[in-house]
Design a protein around this motif. Sequence first.
Motif, PDB file in Angstrom:
ATOM      1  N   THR A 139      15.086   4.692  22.305  1.00  0.00           N
ATOM      2  CA  THR A 139      14.878   6.011  22.164  1.00  0.00           C
ATOM      3  C   THR A 139      16.134   6.966  21.941  1.00  0.00           C
ATOM      4  OG1 THR A 139      15.536   6.632  24.530  1.00  0.00           O
ATOM      5  CG2 THR A 139      13.438   6.117  24.087  1.00  0.00           C
ATOM      6  N   CYS A 140      16.050   8.187  21.204  1.00  0.00           N
ATOM      7  CA  CYS A 140      17.104   8.628  20.651  1.00  0.00           C
ATOM      8  C   CYS A 140      16.615  10.248  20.747  1.00  0.00           C
ATOM      9  CB  CYS A 140      17.755   8.502  19.435  1.00  0.00           C
ATOM     10  SG  CYS A 140      16.306   8.313  17.901  1.00  0.00           S
ATOM     11  N   LYS A 141      17.369  11.309  20.638  1.00  0.00           N
ATOM     12  CA  LYS A 141      17.297  12.608  20.920  1.00  0.00           C
ATOM     13  C   LYS A 141      17.061  12.983  19.389  1.00  0.00           C
ATOM     14  CE  LYS A 141      18.385  16.564  23.669  1.00  0.00           C
ATOM     15  NZ  LYS A 141      17.238  16.346  24.422  1.00  0.00           N
ATOM     16  N   GLU A 142      15.868  13.332  19.064  1.00  0.00           N
ATOM     17  CA  GLU A 142      15.598  13.537  17.594  1.00  0.00           C
ATOM     18  C   GLU A 142      15.853  15.134  17.304  1.00  0.00           C
ATOM     19  OE1 GLU A 142      12.203  13.107  14.131  1.00  0.00           O
ATOM     20  OE2 GLU A 142      11.638  12.665  16.090  1.00  0.00           O
ATOM     21  N   THR A 143      15.496  16.024  18.278  1.00  0.00           N
ATOM     22  CA  THR A 143      15.790  17.506  18.174  1.00  0.00           C
ATOM     23  C   THR A 143      16.224  17.698  19.562  1.00  0.00           C
ATOM     24  OG1 THR A 143      13.344  18.226  18.669  1.00  0.00           O
ATOM     25  CG2 THR A 143      14.247  17.614  16.447  1.00  0.00           C
ATOM     26  N   GLU A 144      16.423  18.970  20.174  1.00  0.00           N
ATOM     27  CA  GLU A 144      16.521  19.530  21.118  1.00  0.00           C
ATOM     28  C   GLU A 144      15.562  19.363  22.139  1.00  0.00           C
ATOM     29  OE1 GLU A 144      19.776  20.771  22.862  1.00  0.00           O
ATOM     30  OE2 GLU A 144      20.551  19.912  21.039  1.00  0.00           O
ATOM     31  N   LEU A 145      14.490  19.341  21.398  1.00  0.00           N
ATOM     32  CA  LEU A 145      12.936  19.351  22.188  1.00  0.00           C
ATOM     33  C   LEU A 145      12.338  18.125  22.454  1.00  0.00           C
ATOM     34  CD1 LEU A 145      11.412  22.756  20.614  1.00  0.00           C
ATOM     35  CD2 LEU A 145      12.937  22.479  22.829  1.00  0.00           C
ATOM     36  N   LEU A 167       0.796  -1.254  -0.051  1.00  0.00           N
ATOM     37  CA  LEU A 167       0.144  -0.115  -0.069  1.00  0.00           C
ATOM     38  C   LEU A 167       0.778   1.315   0.198  1.00  0.00           C
ATOM     39  CD1 LEU A 167      -2.432  -1.212   2.923  1.00  0.00           C
ATOM     40  CD2 LEU A 167      -2.701  -1.256   0.247  1.00  0.00           C
ATOM     41  N   LEU A 168       0.349   2.363  -0.311  1.00  0.00           N
ATOM     42  CA  LEU A 168       0.992   3.523  -0.073  1.00  0.00           C
ATOM     43  C   LEU A 168       1.308   3.976   1.264  1.00  0.00           C
ATOM     44  CD1 LEU A 168       2.241   6.141  -1.667  1.00  0.00           C
ATOM     45  CD2 LEU A 168      -0.133   7.284  -1.405  1.00  0.00           C
ATOM     46  N   CYS A 169       2.572   3.890   1.569  1.00  0.00           N
ATOM     47  CA  CYS A 169       3.011   4.152   3.058  1.00  0.00           C
ATOM     48  C   CYS A 169       3.864   5.622   3.308  1.00  0.00           C
ATOM     49  CB  CYS A 169       3.682   2.853   3.453  1.00  0.00           C
ATOM     50  SG  CYS A 169       2.869   1.487   3.358  1.00  0.00           S
ATOM     51  N   ALA A 170       3.518   5.694   4.658  1.00  0.00           N
ATOM     52  CA  ALA A 170       4.410   6.804   4.790  1.00  0.00           C
ATOM     53  C   ALA A 170       5.818   5.979   5.745  1.00  0.00           C
ATOM     54  CB  ALA A 170       3.846   7.865   5.916  1.00  0.00           C
ATOM     55  N   THR A 171       6.922   6.426   5.606  1.00  0.00           N
ATOM     56  CA  THR A 171       7.894   6.156   6.218  1.00  0.00           C
ATOM     57  C   THR A 171       8.370   6.933   7.626  1.00  0.00           C
ATOM     58  OG1 THR A 171       9.161   5.839   4.155  1.00  0.00           O
ATOM     59  CG2 THR A 171      10.590   5.566   6.267  1.00  0.00           C
ATOM     60  N   LEU A 172       8.223   6.156   8.919  1.00  0.00           N
ATOM     61  CA  LEU A 172       8.281   6.592   9.987  1.00  0.00           C
ATOM     62  C   LEU A 172       9.526   6.441  10.963  1.00  0.00           C
ATOM     63  CD1 LEU A 172       4.448   5.524  10.772  1.00  0.00           C
ATOM     64  CD2 LEU A 172       5.292   7.719   9.913  1.00  0.00           C
ATOM     65  N   GLY A 173      10.003   7.361  11.396  1.00  0.00           N
ATOM     66  CA  GLY A 173      11.343   7.076  12.288  1.00  0.00           C
ATOM     67  C   GLY A 173      11.780   8.511  12.566  1.00  0.00           C
ATOM     68  N   PRO A 174      13.108   8.546  13.278  1.00  0.00           N
ATOM     69  CA  PRO A 174      13.801   9.797  13.548  1.00  0.00           C
ATOM     70  C   PRO A 174      14.174  10.585  12.395  1.00  0.00           C
ATOM     71  CG  PRO A 174      15.092   7.817  13.984  1.00  0.00           C
ATOM     72  CD  PRO A 174      13.770   7.260  13.758  1.00  0.00           C
ATOM     73  N   GLY A 175      14.025  11.766  12.361  1.00  0.00           N
ATOM     74  CA  GLY A 175      14.514  12.660  11.248  1.00  0.00           C
ATOM     75  C   GLY A 175      13.319  13.409  10.408  1.00  0.00           C
ATOM     76  N   ILE A 176      12.047  13.055  10.798  1.00  0.00           N
ATOM     77  CA  ILE A 176      10.878  13.274  10.333  1.00  0.00           C
ATOM     78  C   ILE A 176      10.721  14.973  10.841  1.00  0.00           C
ATOM     79  CG2 ILE A 176       8.653  13.514  10.536  1.00  0.00           C
ATOM     80  CD1 ILE A 176       8.442  10.379  10.884  1.00  0.00           C
ATOM     81  N   LEU A 177      11.079  15.224  12.058  1.00  0.00           N
ATOM     82  CA  LEU A 177      10.939  16.617  12.566  1.00  0.00           C
ATOM     83  C   LEU A 177      11.955  17.503  12.017  1.00  0.00           C
ATOM     84  CD1 LEU A 177       9.994  16.042  16.315  1.00  0.00           C
ATOM     85  CD2 LEU A 177       8.668  16.738  14.577  1.00  0.00           C
ATOM     86  N   LYS A 178      11.707  18.757  11.760  1.00  0.00           N
ATOM     87  CA  LYS A 178      12.635  19.702  11.209  1.00  0.00           C
ATOM     88  C   LYS A 178      12.770  19.677   9.692  1.00  0.00           C
ATOM     89  CE  LYS A 178      16.360  21.063  13.117  1.00  0.00           C
ATOM     90  NZ  LYS A 178      17.817  21.095  13.912  1.00  0.00           N
ATOM     91  N   ASN A 179      11.939  18.674   9.238  1.00  0.00           N
ATOM     92  CA  ASN A 179      11.927  18.211   7.744  1.00  0.00           C
ATOM     93  C   ASN A 179      10.846  18.936   6.909  1.00  0.00           C
ATOM     94  OD1 ASN A 179      13.141  16.983   5.446  1.00  0.00           O
ATOM     95  ND2 ASN A 179      13.698  15.065   6.670  1.00  0.00           N
TER      96      ASN A 179
END
Length: 582
Positions: A136-142, A69-81
């Motif tokens: 867990t990982c720190k995706e951004t400062e927040l 199916l048409l999917c979204a890729t989910l994971g760290p790095g989405i924010l700020k993009n």
Amino acid sequence: MTNRIYSINGPVVKVKDTKDFSMMEMVYVGEKRLLGEVIGINNYETTIQVYESTTGLKTNEEVIGSKDLLCATLGPGILKNIYDGIERPLKDIAANDGAFIGSGKIYPSLDETKLWDVTMKVKVDDYVTSGMIFATCKETELIEHRSMIPNGISGKVIKCKDNGEYTVNDTLIVVKDDMGVEHEIGLKQKWPIRNPRPISARKPLNTPLVTGQRVLDTLFPIAKGGAAAVPGGFGAGKTMLQHAVAKWCDADIIVYVGCGERGNEMTQVLEEFSELIDPKSNKPLLDRTVLIANTSNMPVAAREASIYTGITLAEYYRDMGYHVAIMADSTSRWAEALRELSGRLEEMPAEEGYPAYLPSRISQFYERAGYVENINGSEGSVSIIGAVSPQGGDFSEPVTQNTKRFVRGFWALDKSLAYARHYPAINWNQSYSEYIDDLSRWYDKNVAHDFNELRAKMVAILHEETQLMEIVKLIGADVLPDDQKLTLEVARVIRVGYLQQNAFHPDDMYVPFEKQYKMLKVISYLEDACKPLINKHIPVSLILKTGIFEDVIKMKYDVPNNNIALLDTYYEKIDHALASVD
């Protein structure tokens, strides 16, 4: 058997005499391998909508199925993009191909080379279930990114990496399910954009999404997990209102979807969001924001998909336990994309040419809002604020009317208020919120026990003003008795001194609830203090000459947010001013 293109009609492509494709399957069309989705199947042909420009596409070119199916890729790095409607990273495209998106270009949605400092939350022999946070990982400062076990997988961890730096493609754990099948799990997963992510239960909507905008927080609040529509004609301030809510609301994460808007307007959004500082942390606002830009000149089918991409990203962060607010600007352009595709498919049109399934599509989007208990036991919410752009500001058109059926907040923007520089230009007579009763206990507990009474009093004064203005337009204000003249003056204080808000003033761009409540108390006290004078037949004109009404109007500027106690001095000011005319 090779499947080949039989006909091309804009973004709609047909393949004849094939049984190889399934409904909603993602496919690759033509020599350029354009991304498409199967939207219709019968005994004779398969219909595909293509999410990229079909310029140069020819009949007899091959169509290849993906069995997915048409999917979204989910994971760290989405924010700020910044993504387009089908989650292609526009920054990467611009760096490699320049200002224009090339056809058939496949770019990974997440940076596959970046190393993330990962902290593991499970170990070998642990039993994990769907939705459980395993790293867990720190995706951004927040924002801390919490990687979850993909849906449908549960079992014992048989391999587990140590804490360290890994890319999104690295396998961090291996889970052996009850059937003996081993699943390799990393930081990245995929999810079909048209399917809501699973939840354990829906929770009551009894906590407001605090925006700092007085007209919203006081008169027309939205709950966390709620849905609101912002209809308004061109220039009424829809985009600016959504900017203000995105910047100041107490959501953890913002998803902003620019759906079919003008390119220069989206450029302004991208530039402004890049420069904005988050008032809660003094960090860049982009650290907790993801932008989806699908401008009006981008392929129409991708515009239809952009709404679903945005809500899927919002649900992903909700599942981590965050409160997410999604701004959709504008759902009317999305509906127009549906109408264009429906016309090319030669479907029977309904009202104003929109497809008959327009209401169900709108409901599918807004029903994905909610305050929920996630399958991992955490709580999170997705709040939807969708702009609607009715042609000519006509709220009786189909998109606005059908949206009203599925939202409980309706913030009607008035072009005449906008032209009078009254911002936010929300018409208090046409707007409404059905969340007020649900939130009343929260107000009692967290603001003040009489907040709801004060709010009701202000609404009553504004409605009475509307009725009196009909008389004033006919015969003038001079014929009104003084008690009604007082009502008009108090209503002016509410409109100018409370509802109107200056986005460029440091103490008025955002107003905490405590200040909102104290301002209401002062306005209410002013009216109550004037009534005895009116009963003594003292003209309103004499009361106005004291200047106290203007002083109360200016209190929003004169009282800083860090010294709200100054509002308590206004009671004495009012008494002193009115004593001079008693």
